[in-house]
Design a protein around this motif. Structure first.
Motif, PDB file in Angstrom:
ATOM      1  N   VAL A 130       0.826  -1.205   0.000  1.00  0.00           N
ATOM      2  CA  VAL A 130       0.000   0.000   0.000  1.00  0.00           C
ATOM      3  C   VAL A 130       0.860   1.256   0.000  1.00  0.00           C
ATOM      4  O   VAL A 130       0.622   2.216  -0.739  1.00  0.00           O
ATOM      5  CB  VAL A 130      -0.949  -0.009   1.217  1.00  0.00           C
ATOM      6  CG1 VAL A 130      -1.594   1.358   1.418  1.00  0.00           C
ATOM      7  CG2 VAL A 130      -2.032  -1.071   1.026  1.00  0.00           C
ATOM      8  N   ARG A 131       1.916   1.248   0.810  1.00  0.00           N
ATOM      9  CA  ARG A 131       2.799   2.411   0.873  1.00  0.00           C
ATOM     10  C   ARG A 131       3.579   2.579  -0.424  1.00  0.00           C
ATOM     11  O   ARG A 131       3.836   3.702  -0.864  1.00  0.00           O
ATOM     12  CB  ARG A 131       3.758   2.262   2.053  1.00  0.00           C
ATOM     13  CG  ARG A 131       3.091   2.394   3.401  1.00  0.00           C
ATOM     14  CD  ARG A 131       2.469   3.765   3.572  1.00  0.00           C
ATOM     15  NE  ARG A 131       3.489   4.808   3.548  1.00  0.00           N
ATOM     16  CZ  ARG A 131       3.236   6.099   3.288  1.00  0.00           C
ATOM     17  NH1 ARG A 131       2.009   6.473   3.001  1.00  0.00           N
ATOM     18  NH2 ARG A 131       4.218   6.985   3.308  1.00  0.00           N
ATOM     19  N   LYS A 132       3.968   1.463  -1.051  1.00  0.00           N
ATOM     20  CA  LYS A 132       4.701   1.550  -2.317  1.00  0.00           C
ATOM     21  C   LYS A 132       3.834   2.156  -3.406  1.00  0.00           C
ATOM     22  O   LYS A 132       4.330   2.827  -4.318  1.00  0.00           O
ATOM     23  CB  LYS A 132       5.191   0.156  -2.737  1.00  0.00           C
ATOM     24  CG  LYS A 132       6.056   0.167  -3.994  1.00  0.00           C
ATOM     25  CD  LYS A 132       6.629  -1.209  -4.270  1.00  0.00           C
ATOM     26  CE  LYS A 132       7.375  -1.234  -5.596  1.00  0.00           C
ATOM     27  NZ  LYS A 132       8.460  -0.242  -5.654  1.00  0.00           N
ATOM     28  N   GLU A 133       2.532   1.926  -3.317  1.00  0.00           N
ATOM     29  CA  GLU A 133       1.605   2.515  -4.276  1.00  0.00           C
ATOM     30  C   GLU A 133       1.298   3.975  -3.982  1.00  0.00           C
ATOM     31  O   GLU A 133       0.539   4.615  -4.722  1.00  0.00           O
ATOM     32  CB  GLU A 133       0.311   1.703  -4.299  1.00  0.00           C
ATOM     33  CG  GLU A 133       0.498   0.285  -4.829  1.00  0.00           C
ATOM     34  CD  GLU A 133      -0.757  -0.557  -4.677  1.00  0.00           C
ATOM     35  OE1 GLU A 133      -1.723  -0.074  -4.052  1.00  0.00           O
ATOM     36  OE2 GLU A 133      -0.766  -1.703  -5.180  1.00  0.00           O
ATOM     37  N   GLY A 134       1.875   4.500  -2.892  1.00  0.00           N
ATOM     38  CA  GLY A 134       1.681   5.907  -2.561  1.00  0.00           C
ATOM     39  C   GLY A 134       0.440   6.197  -1.757  1.00  0.00           C
ATOM     40  O   GLY A 134       0.093   7.374  -1.553  1.00  0.00           O
TER      41      GLY A 134
ATOM     42  N   GLU B  96      14.890   4.089  -3.774  1.00  0.00           N
ATOM     43  CA  GLU B  96      13.739   3.348  -4.276  1.00  0.00           C
ATOM     44  C   GLU B  96      13.807   1.901  -3.818  1.00  0.00           C
ATOM     45  O   GLU B  96      14.839   1.247  -3.943  1.00  0.00           O
ATOM     46  CB  GLU B  96      13.699   3.394  -5.801  1.00  0.00           C
ATOM     47  CG  GLU B  96      12.495   2.674  -6.383  1.00  0.00           C
ATOM     48  CD  GLU B  96      12.492   2.676  -7.901  1.00  0.00           C
ATOM     49  OE1 GLU B  96      11.563   2.087  -8.492  1.00  0.00           O
ATOM     50  OE2 GLU B  96      13.432   3.252  -8.488  1.00  0.00           O
ATOM     51  N   VAL B  97      12.710   1.431  -3.280  1.00  0.00           N
ATOM     52  CA  VAL B  97      12.632   0.049  -2.813  1.00  0.00           C
ATOM     53  C   VAL B  97      11.933  -0.778  -3.877  1.00  0.00           C
ATOM     54  O   VAL B  97      10.771  -0.540  -4.210  1.00  0.00           O
ATOM     55  CB  VAL B  97      11.870  -0.041  -1.473  1.00  0.00           C
ATOM     56  CG1 VAL B  97      11.790  -1.485  -1.007  1.00  0.00           C
ATOM     57  CG2 VAL B  97      12.548   0.817  -0.413  1.00  0.00           C
ATOM     58  N   THR B  98      12.633  -1.752  -4.421  1.00  0.00           N
ATOM     59  CA  THR B  98      12.078  -2.583  -5.483  1.00  0.00           C
ATOM     60  C   THR B  98      11.188  -3.676  -4.902  1.00  0.00           C
ATOM     61  O   THR B  98      11.250  -3.987  -3.698  1.00  0.00           O
ATOM     62  CB  THR B  98      13.199  -3.219  -6.306  1.00  0.00           C
ATOM     63  OG1 THR B  98      13.979  -4.068  -5.448  1.00  0.00           O
ATOM     64  CG2 THR B  98      14.100  -2.152  -6.902  1.00  0.00           C
ATOM     65  N   SER B  99      10.385  -4.272  -5.769  1.00  0.00           N
ATOM     66  CA  SER B  99       9.506  -5.372  -5.325  1.00  0.00           C
ATOM     67  C   SER B  99      10.288  -6.568  -4.795  1.00  0.00           C
ATOM     68  O   SER B  99       9.904  -7.150  -3.768  1.00  0.00           O
ATOM     69  CB  SER B  99       8.589  -5.794  -6.466  1.00  0.00           C
ATOM     70  OG  SER B  99       7.710  -4.746  -6.814  1.00  0.00           O
TER      71      SER B  99
ATOM     72  N   TRP C 191      -1.289   4.842   5.176  1.00  0.00           N
ATOM     73  CA  TRP C 191      -1.437   3.616   5.964  1.00  0.00           C
ATOM     74  C   TRP C 191      -2.901   3.306   6.269  1.00  0.00           C
ATOM     75  O   TRP C 191      -3.288   2.141   6.375  1.00  0.00           O
ATOM     76  CB  TRP C 191      -0.671   3.746   7.278  1.00  0.00           C
ATOM     77  CG  TRP C 191       0.807   3.698   7.123  1.00  0.00           C
ATOM     78  CD1 TRP C 191       1.679   4.728   7.234  1.00  0.00           C
ATOM     79  CD2 TRP C 191       1.611   2.543   6.830  1.00  0.00           C
ATOM     80  NE1 TRP C 191       2.979   4.311   7.028  1.00  0.00           N
ATOM     81  CE2 TRP C 191       2.954   2.974   6.784  1.00  0.00           C
ATOM     82  CE3 TRP C 191       1.318   1.200   6.594  1.00  0.00           C
ATOM     83  CZ2 TRP C 191       4.003   2.095   6.509  1.00  0.00           C
ATOM     84  CZ3 TRP C 191       2.353   0.329   6.327  1.00  0.00           C
ATOM     85  CH2 TRP C 191       3.681   0.773   6.288  1.00  0.00           C
ATOM     86  N   THR C 192      -3.711   4.340   6.409  1.00  0.00           N
ATOM     87  CA  THR C 192      -5.126   4.123   6.741  1.00  0.00           C
ATOM     88  C   THR C 192      -5.867   3.374   5.637  1.00  0.00           C
ATOM     89  O   THR C 192      -6.924   2.799   5.871  1.00  0.00           O
ATOM     90  CB  THR C 192      -5.816   5.474   6.993  1.00  0.00           C
ATOM     91  OG1 THR C 192      -5.567   6.353   5.880  1.00  0.00           O
ATOM     92  CG2 THR C 192      -5.278   6.128   8.264  1.00  0.00           C
ATOM     93  N   ALA C 193      -5.278   3.385   4.431  1.00  0.00           N
ATOM     94  CA  ALA C 193      -5.921   2.671   3.323  1.00  0.00           C
ATOM     95  C   ALA C 193      -5.837   1.161   3.497  1.00  0.00           C
ATOM     96  O   ALA C 193      -6.569   0.417   2.831  1.00  0.00           O
ATOM     97  CB  ALA C 193      -5.289   3.080   1.995  1.00  0.00           C
ATOM     98  N   CYS C 194      -4.953   0.701   4.380  1.00  0.00           N
ATOM     99  CA  CYS C 194      -4.794  -0.739   4.573  1.00  0.00           C
ATOM    100  C   CYS C 194      -6.068  -1.376   5.101  1.00  0.00           C
ATOM    101  O   CYS C 194      -6.499  -2.429   4.630  1.00  0.00           O
ATOM    102  CB  CYS C 194      -3.651  -1.017   5.547  1.00  0.00           C
ATOM    103  SG  CYS C 194      -2.025  -0.526   4.939  1.00  0.00           S
TER     104      CYS C 194
END
Length: 222
Positions: free
Chosen positions: A20-24, A117-120, A27-30
């Motif tokens: 969720v965070r990687k998608e921008g 950048e954190v990769t998958s 956290w509340t969206a979780c």
């Protein structure tokens, strides 16, 4: 049922939150994410299907569960590490797995703190490393000395070992040589392959109970 499997939910939540965070998204969206709710429903339904007794006779279930919980105790960090995992994997593969776990863990944290950048693959490696550390801590602090308690972490250590091998060969600029990969893979797998072959040889022999039965039938009058 193995109720300690509930620990699997923690890395699952972690993986979901990181995605969720990687998608921008915040956290509340979780909490409101449909995929998370669907996964939790599936996990609950699977548990109920496999353990309806824990709902239909909760009092008896809780009584037995409490008795079993009383049999769990502090085992110590080294027991499962130097006995259960070493016997199951061998020192070379276990050392590579632990090293790969450390590399995945600290590589992700360093990228996070340095705002890289954190990769998958880095996210996946970190979640696997998190589960490894979580499970090893659990079985050290609250489990029993039997080898089966270490089984859930074996696949993750093998994955971490392959990741460490790739990382090390890349650092040594030897990743492009396929024969180096073959030699390293054989070095990691050979100790347990020899042990497995020896065990298969022993298991292929007639069982001592079968031999005793044959002797009794041949020598003891009916």
């Amino acid at each position: 049922a193995k109720y300690n499997g509930a620990l699997d939910l923690l890395p699952f939540f972690l993986a979901h939150g990181l995605r969720v965070r990687k998608e921008g998204r915040p956290w509340t969206a979780c909490a409101a994410d449909g995929k998370l709710l669907l996964a939790l429903f599936a996990a609950g339904a699977a548990y109920f299907a496999g353990n309806p007794f824990s709902f239909l006779a909760f009092r008896e279930f809780w009584q037995d569960f409490s008795i079993q919980a009383g049999a769990e105790a502090h085992v110590g960090f080294w027991h499962h590490l130097v006995y259960s995992l070493r016997e199951g994997m061998g020192w070379p593969l276990l050392a590579a797995g632990l090293a790969g776990t450390a590399v995945s863990f600290f590589s992700f944290l360093s990228a996070l703190f340095l705002r890289k950048e954190v990769t998958s693959p880095s996210l996946g490696g970190f979640v696997a490393a998190f589960f490894t550390v979580l499970w090893l801590s659990y079985i050290a602090l609250y489990s029993q000395p039997y080898e089966r308690y270490a089984l859930p972490v074996l696949p993750f250590l093998c994955l971490a070992a392959s990741g460490f091998l790739a990382w090390a060969l890349e650092k040594l600029r030897m990743a492009g040589n396929p024969w180096v990969w073959v030699a390293c893979a054989l070095a990691l797998a050979l100790p347990q392959a020899v042990k497995s072959a020896y065990a298969d040889m022993l298991f292929s022999r007639p069982d001592i109970r079968t031999i005793a039965k044959s002797w009794i039938e041949a020598n003891v009058p009916s």
